[in-house]
Motif scaffolding. Structure first.
Motif, PDB file in Angstrom:
ATOM      1  N   VAL A 142      61.966  18.145 148.717  1.00  0.00           N
ATOM      2  CA  VAL A 142      60.586  18.381 149.163  1.00  0.00           C
ATOM      3  C   VAL A 142      59.598  17.685 148.225  1.00  0.00           C
ATOM      4  CG1 VAL A 142      58.837  20.190 149.450  1.00  0.00           C
ATOM      5  CG2 VAL A 142      61.118  20.488 150.432  1.00  0.00           C
ATOM      6  N   ARG A 143      59.926  17.648 146.949  1.00  0.00           N
ATOM      7  CA  ARG A 143      59.061  16.982 145.980  1.00  0.00           C
ATOM      8  C   ARG A 143      59.056  15.463 146.179  1.00  0.00           C
ATOM      9  NH1 ARG A 143      59.221  14.171 141.647  1.00  0.00           N
ATOM     10  NH2 ARG A 143      61.461  14.237 141.295  1.00  0.00           N
ATOM     11  N   ARG A 144      60.221  14.903 146.462  1.00  0.00           N
ATOM     12  CA  ARG A 144      60.364  13.439 146.534  1.00  0.00           C
ATOM     13  C   ARG A 144      60.047  12.835 147.894  1.00  0.00           C
ATOM     14  NH1 ARG A 144      66.044  11.478 144.592  1.00  0.00           N
ATOM     15  NH2 ARG A 144      65.065   9.503 145.072  1.00  0.00           N
ATOM     16  N   PHE A 145      60.259  13.601 148.963  1.00  0.00           N
ATOM     17  CA  PHE A 145      60.191  13.035 150.308  1.00  0.00           C
ATOM     18  C   PHE A 145      59.277  13.841 151.218  1.00  0.00           C
ATOM     19  CE2 PHE A 145      64.634  12.305 148.788  1.00  0.00           C
ATOM     20  CZ  PHE A 145      64.582  10.921 148.655  1.00  0.00           C
ATOM     21  N   SER A 146      59.017  13.271 152.396  1.00  0.00           N
ATOM     22  CA  SER A 146      58.329  14.029 153.441  1.00  0.00           C
ATOM     23  C   SER A 146      59.247  15.159 153.885  1.00  0.00           C
ATOM     24  CB  SER A 146      58.009  13.122 154.637  1.00  0.00           C
ATOM     25  OG  SER A 146      59.211  12.784 155.326  1.00  0.00           O
ATOM     26  N   ILE A 147      58.690  16.153 154.539  1.00  0.00           N
ATOM     27  CA  ILE A 147      59.509  17.281 155.003  1.00  0.00           C
ATOM     28  C   ILE A 147      60.551  16.804 156.018  1.00  0.00           C
ATOM     29  CG2 ILE A 147      57.932  18.052 156.835  1.00  0.00           C
ATOM     30  CD1 ILE A 147      60.043  20.311 154.498  1.00  0.00           C
ATOM     31  N   ASP A 148      60.212  15.812 156.823  1.00  0.00           N
ATOM     32  CA  ASP A 148      61.193  15.305 157.790  1.00  0.00           C
ATOM     33  C   ASP A 148      62.355  14.600 157.095  1.00  0.00           C
ATOM     34  OD1 ASP A 148      60.091  16.272 160.171  1.00  0.00           O
ATOM     35  OD2 ASP A 148      58.747  14.561 160.349  1.00  0.00           O
ATOM     36  N   ARG A 149      62.064  13.834 156.060  1.00  0.00           N
ATOM     37  CA  ARG A 149      63.138  13.155 155.329  1.00  0.00           C
ATOM     38  C   ARG A 149      63.971  14.181 154.548  1.00  0.00           C
ATOM     39  NH1 ARG A 149      66.370   8.941 155.927  1.00  0.00           N
ATOM     40  NH2 ARG A 149      66.865   7.914 153.971  1.00  0.00           N
ATOM     41  N   ALA A 150      63.322  15.159 153.984  1.00  0.00           N
ATOM     42  CA  ALA A 150      64.056  16.230 153.294  1.00  0.00           C
ATOM     43  C   ALA A 150      64.986  16.933 154.283  1.00  0.00           C
ATOM     44  CB  ALA A 150      63.076  17.219 152.667  1.00  0.00           C
ATOM     45  N   TYR A 151      64.475  17.216 155.464  1.00  0.00           N
ATOM     46  CA  TYR A 151      65.281  17.861 156.500  1.00  0.00           C
ATOM     47  C   TYR A 151      66.500  17.008 156.860  1.00  0.00           C
ATOM     48  CZ  TYR A 151      66.775  18.647 161.287  1.00  0.00           C
ATOM     49  OH  TYR A 151      67.544  18.802 162.404  1.00  0.00           O
ATOM     50  N   GLN A 152      66.332  15.704 156.968  1.00  0.00           N
ATOM     51  CA  GLN A 152      67.465  14.835 157.306  1.00  0.00           C
ATOM     52  C   GLN A 152      68.588  14.979 156.285  1.00  0.00           C
ATOM     53  OE1 GLN A 152      65.444  11.066 157.433  1.00  0.00           O
ATOM     54  NE2 GLN A 152      65.094  11.181 159.645  1.00  0.00           N
ATOM     55  N   HIS A 153      68.240  14.925 155.017  1.00  0.00           N
ATOM     56  CA  HIS A 153      69.239  15.107 153.957  1.00  0.00           C
ATOM     57  C   HIS A 153      69.918  16.476 154.095  1.00  0.00           C
ATOM     58  CE1 HIS A 153      67.032  11.903 151.843  1.00  0.00           C
ATOM     59  NE2 HIS A 153      67.976  11.879 150.922  1.00  0.00           N
ATOM     60  N   TRP A 154      69.088  17.480 154.158  1.00  0.00           N
ATOM     61  CA  TRP A 154      69.536  18.871 154.137  1.00  0.00           C
ATOM     62  C   TRP A 154      70.437  19.176 155.325  1.00  0.00           C
ATOM     63  CZ3 TRP A 154      69.240  23.801 156.242  1.00  0.00           C
ATOM     64  CH2 TRP A 154      69.235  24.888 155.355  1.00  0.00           C
ATOM     65  N   ASN A 155      70.032  18.731 156.487  1.00  0.00           N
ATOM     66  CA  ASN A 155      70.761  19.031 157.712  1.00  0.00           C
ATOM     67  C   ASN A 155      72.180  18.458 157.690  1.00  0.00           C
ATOM     68  OD1 ASN A 155      70.561  20.243 160.408  1.00  0.00           O
ATOM     69  ND2 ASN A 155      70.793  18.136 161.135  1.00  0.00           N
ATOM     70  N   VAL A 156      72.328  17.270 157.154  1.00  0.00           N
ATOM     71  CA  VAL A 156      73.655  16.646 157.087  1.00  0.00           C
ATOM     72  C   VAL A 156      74.580  17.438 156.162  1.00  0.00           C
ATOM     73  CG1 VAL A 156      74.882  14.591 156.273  1.00  0.00           C
ATOM     74  CG2 VAL A 156      72.870  14.346 157.751  1.00  0.00           C
ATOM     75  N   ILE A 157      74.085  17.817 155.007  1.00  0.00           N
ATOM     76  CA  ILE A 157      74.940  18.550 154.058  1.00  0.00           C
ATOM     77  C   ILE A 157      75.169  19.981 154.535  1.00  0.00           C
ATOM     78  CG2 ILE A 157      75.300  19.175 151.648  1.00  0.00           C
ATOM     79  CD1 ILE A 157      75.269  16.090 152.285  1.00  0.00           C
ATOM     80  N   GLU A 158      74.183  20.567 155.166  1.00  0.00           N
ATOM     81  CA  GLU A 158      74.386  21.897 155.771  1.00  0.00           C
ATOM     82  C   GLU A 158      75.530  21.835 156.784  1.00  0.00           C
ATOM     83  OE1 GLU A 158      72.231  25.013 158.851  1.00  0.00           O
ATOM     84  OE2 GLU A 158      71.513  22.949 158.675  1.00  0.00           O
ATOM     85  N   GLY A 159      75.583  20.775 157.576  1.00  0.00           N
ATOM     86  CA  GLY A 159      76.657  20.593 158.560  1.00  0.00           C
ATOM     87  C   GLY A 159      78.027  20.493 157.907  1.00  0.00           C
ATOM     88  N   PHE A 160      78.083  19.851 156.764  1.00  0.00           N
ATOM     89  CA  PHE A 160      79.322  19.764 155.987  1.00  0.00           C
ATOM     90  C   PHE A 160      79.811  21.170 155.623  1.00  0.00           C
ATOM     91  CE2 PHE A 160      80.693  19.358 151.349  1.00  0.00           C
ATOM     92  CZ  PHE A 160      82.007  18.987 151.617  1.00  0.00           C
TER      93      PHE A 160
END
Length: 149
Positions: A90-108
């Protein structure tokens, strides 16, 4: 599920890490995961375009680096590991980009729950969202918004 609710429907019996009996906590699995690239096992099950494959590789590399810095295997996170990573995203990216990262690892982590060769009994990404005032929850809220778009 309303936007303000934590993902209790995805948590199962264990709502917080303190609910998990010590013997079922992920750190107990560390010897079985030592030297093992569990992400590669997961990734082999998902077909992606070349562009998406590059994105996923980037997200996984960032997650693995984060977990290495915290002294844990990338498949054995605690909710506080997820929150720390979420705050950084959230600090480094937009909320949408943060979500992209998060969603992939959550799926893992969802994948780990459903495969018998892994003894995971909870998803630390979902536990991290229980607190209504943290970065993981902010990303989760974006996930819900995207699902309703």
């Amino acid at each position: 599920m309303s936007r303000a609710e934590p993902p209790y429907d995805r948590l199962g019996v264990f709502k917080e890490l303190s609910d998990v009996p010590d013997g079922r906590r992920l750190y107990n699995l560390a010897p079985a995961y030592e030297g093992r690239d569990t992400w590669a096992d997961y990734r082999a099950t998902v077909e992606l375009s070349d562009r998406m494959s590059e994105e996923w590789d980037l997200f996984a590399r960032r997650w693995k680096e984060h977990m290495d810095d915290r002294g844990r295997h990338h498949a054995l996170a605690r909710p506080d590991d997820v929150e720390a990573w979420s705050a950084e995203l959230v600090r480094r990216f937009s909320i949408d980009r943060a979500y992209q990262h998060w969603n992939v690892i959550e799926g893992f982590y969802d994948w780990l729950l459903w495969h018998t060769e892994h003894q995971h009994t909870y998803n630390p990404f979902h536990m991290a969202v229980v607190d209504a005032e943290n970065s993981a929850r902010e990303i989760w809220n974006r996930k819900l918004e995207k699902a309703n778009e």
